[in-house]
Design a protein around this motif. Structure first.
Motif, PDB file in Angstrom:
ATOM      1  N   UNK A  18       0.867  -1.183   0.000  1.00  0.00           N
ATOM      2  CA  UNK A  18       0.000   0.000   0.000  1.00  0.00           C
ATOM      3  C   UNK A  18       0.897   1.223   0.000  1.00  0.00           C
ATOM      4  N   UNK A  19       0.565   2.203  -0.807  1.00  0.00           N
ATOM      5  CA  UNK A  19       1.467   3.346  -1.009  1.00  0.00           C
ATOM      6  C   UNK A  19       1.662   4.238   0.213  1.00  0.00           C
ATOM      7  N   UNK A  20       0.919   4.010   1.298  1.00  0.00           N
ATOM      8  CA  UNK A  20       1.166   4.785   2.521  1.00  0.00           C
ATOM      9  C   UNK A  20       2.238   4.134   3.390  1.00  0.00           C
ATOM     10  N   UNK A  21       2.747   2.975   2.976  1.00  0.00           N
ATOM     11  CA  UNK A  21       3.842   2.299   3.666  1.00  0.00           C
ATOM     12  C   UNK A  21       5.117   2.422   2.844  1.00  0.00           C
ATOM     13  N   UNK A  22       6.221   2.200   3.476  1.00  0.00           N
ATOM     14  CA  UNK A  22       7.510   2.214   2.795  1.00  0.00           C
ATOM     15  C   UNK A  22       7.586   0.970   1.909  1.00  0.00           C
ATOM     16  N   UNK A  23       7.810   1.156   0.610  1.00  0.00           N
ATOM     17  CA  UNK A  23       7.804   0.038  -0.341  1.00  0.00           C
ATOM     18  C   UNK A  23       8.907  -0.970  -0.027  1.00  0.00           C
ATOM     19  N   UNK A  24      10.012  -0.491   0.519  1.00  0.00           N
ATOM     20  CA  UNK A  24      11.126  -1.390   0.844  1.00  0.00           C
ATOM     21  C   UNK A  24      10.735  -2.422   1.900  1.00  0.00           C
ATOM     22  N   UNK A  25       9.731  -2.135   2.719  1.00  0.00           N
ATOM     23  CA  UNK A  25       9.262  -3.104   3.707  1.00  0.00           C
ATOM     24  C   UNK A  25       8.792  -4.378   3.002  1.00  0.00           C
ATOM     25  N   UNK A  26       7.951  -4.240   1.995  1.00  0.00           N
ATOM     26  CA  UNK A  26       7.475  -5.408   1.240  1.00  0.00           C
ATOM     27  C   UNK A  26       8.603  -6.060   0.458  1.00  0.00           C
ATOM     28  N   UNK A  27       9.449  -5.247  -0.155  1.00  0.00           N
ATOM     29  CA  UNK A  27      10.546  -5.793  -0.967  1.00  0.00           C
ATOM     30  C   UNK A  27      11.537  -6.575  -0.104  1.00  0.00           C
ATOM     31  N   UNK A  28      11.897  -6.055   1.046  1.00  0.00           N
ATOM     32  CA  UNK A  28      12.832  -6.759   1.938  1.00  0.00           C
ATOM     33  C   UNK A  28      12.222  -8.050   2.465  1.00  0.00           C
ATOM     34  N   UNK A  29      10.952  -7.999   2.815  1.00  0.00           N
ATOM     35  CA  UNK A  29      10.283  -9.209   3.294  1.00  0.00           C
ATOM     36  C   UNK A  29      10.164 -10.251   2.180  1.00  0.00           C
ATOM     37  N   UNK A  30       9.876  -9.814   0.947  1.00  0.00           N
ATOM     38  CA  UNK A  30       9.796 -10.740  -0.199  1.00  0.00           C
ATOM     39  C   UNK A  30      11.141 -11.418  -0.421  1.00  0.00           C
ATOM     40  N   UNK A  31      12.200 -10.623  -0.358  1.00  0.00           N
ATOM     41  CA  UNK A  31      13.546 -11.164  -0.564  1.00  0.00           C
ATOM     42  C   UNK A  31      13.893 -12.185   0.530  1.00  0.00           C
ATOM     43  N   UNK A  32      13.492 -11.916   1.751  1.00  0.00           N
ATOM     44  CA  UNK A  32      13.750 -12.863   2.851  1.00  0.00           C
ATOM     45  C   UNK A  32      13.026 -14.192   2.598  1.00  0.00           C
ATOM     46  N   UNK A  33      11.824 -14.131   2.034  1.00  0.00           N
ATOM     47  CA  UNK A  33      11.085 -15.356   1.710  1.00  0.00           C
ATOM     48  C   UNK A  33      11.804 -16.127   0.611  1.00  0.00           C
ATOM     49  N   UNK A  34      12.249 -15.421  -0.427  1.00  0.00           N
ATOM     50  CA  UNK A  34      12.963 -16.086  -1.525  1.00  0.00           C
ATOM     51  C   UNK A  34      14.230 -16.759  -1.010  1.00  0.00           C
ATOM     52  N   UNK A  35      14.936 -16.103  -0.104  1.00  0.00           N
ATOM     53  CA  UNK A  35      16.143 -16.706   0.476  1.00  0.00           C
ATOM     54  C   UNK A  35      15.796 -17.926   1.331  1.00  0.00           C
ATOM     55  N   UNK A  36      14.757 -17.823   2.162  1.00  0.00           N
ATOM     56  CA  UNK A  36      14.346 -18.955   2.997  1.00  0.00           C
ATOM     57  C   UNK A  36      13.905 -20.135   2.135  1.00  0.00           C
ATOM     58  N   UNK A  37      13.200 -19.854   1.050  1.00  0.00           N
ATOM     59  CA  UNK A  37      12.745 -20.910   0.154  1.00  0.00           C
ATOM     60  C   UNK A  37      13.940 -21.577  -0.531  1.00  0.00           C
TER      61      UNK A  37
END
Length: 184
Positions: A18-37
């Motif tokens: 959502x554009x009222x949040x910092x976009x890097x929050x979602x991107x960093x969390x997505x990257x952490x999932x890709x690494x865990x997977x």
């Protein structure tokens, strides 16, 4: 003769924000999932375009398709934009799963909240209003490791859906009544 009728699966993950949040929050969390997977299961294509609006959604879906993905995980790294995130299921030609981030410590969030759980509730309701089919795990909120496991559980579901999508049923007939087994 060796016949293999199990579809090859290439799964991608994209994040929404959502554009009222910092976009890097979602991107960093997505990257952490890709690494865990990757540590536990293997490769997962990471769509680099994060979805905040409908234009982003079209670009992210195109990126996933161009990369050869035939299954997709939509990750709500925070609340997420309801309309664009649900339209992914309409625009992507393959199985789609929706999952969301669990709340963290609050140190890197606005007002200590990421609101992914609430966003997941809104997302599932919006999918229903639009009559869009998607896979949602029984409890779709978790840490990077939890979501990596959910993605692994999604793989056989996605393979099945892809296999059924191209299934051809061949019948011939009409036959007399005592040919039911043959017709089946």
């Amino acid at each position: 003769m060796n016949m293999n009728n199990i579809p090859n699966l290439k799964c991608g993950i994209l994040s929404v924000s959502r554009d009222c949040f910092i976009i890097s929050l979602s991107e960093n969390r997505r990257h952490a999932i890709a690494e865990a997977y990757a540590k536990k299961y293997g490769s997962l294509y990471e769509v680099t375009k994060t979805v905040e609006n409908e234009r982003d959604m079209l670009a992210a879906v195109k990126e996933a398709k161009d990369a050869g993905c035939n299954a997709l995980v939509v990750f709500l790294g925070n609340f997420g934009p309801e309309t664009p995130e649900t339209l992914i299921a309409r625009e992507f030609d393959g199985p789609v799963m929706y999952v969301a981030a669990a709340e963290e410590t609050g140190k890197n969030l606005i007002n200590g909240r990421g609101d992914a759980y609430c966003g997941m509730l809104n997302c599932s309701y919006n999918l229903g209003l639009r009559h869009l089919k998607a896979f949602i795990p029984e409890y779709p909120v978790g840490t990077a490791e939890d979501i990596a496991d959910m993605i692994a559980e999604f793989q056989p579901v996605a393979r099945t859906l892809l296999g059924l999508k191209d299934l051809k049923i061949i019948t011939f007939g009409p036959r007399p009544q005592d040919f039911f087994a043959c017709n089946a």
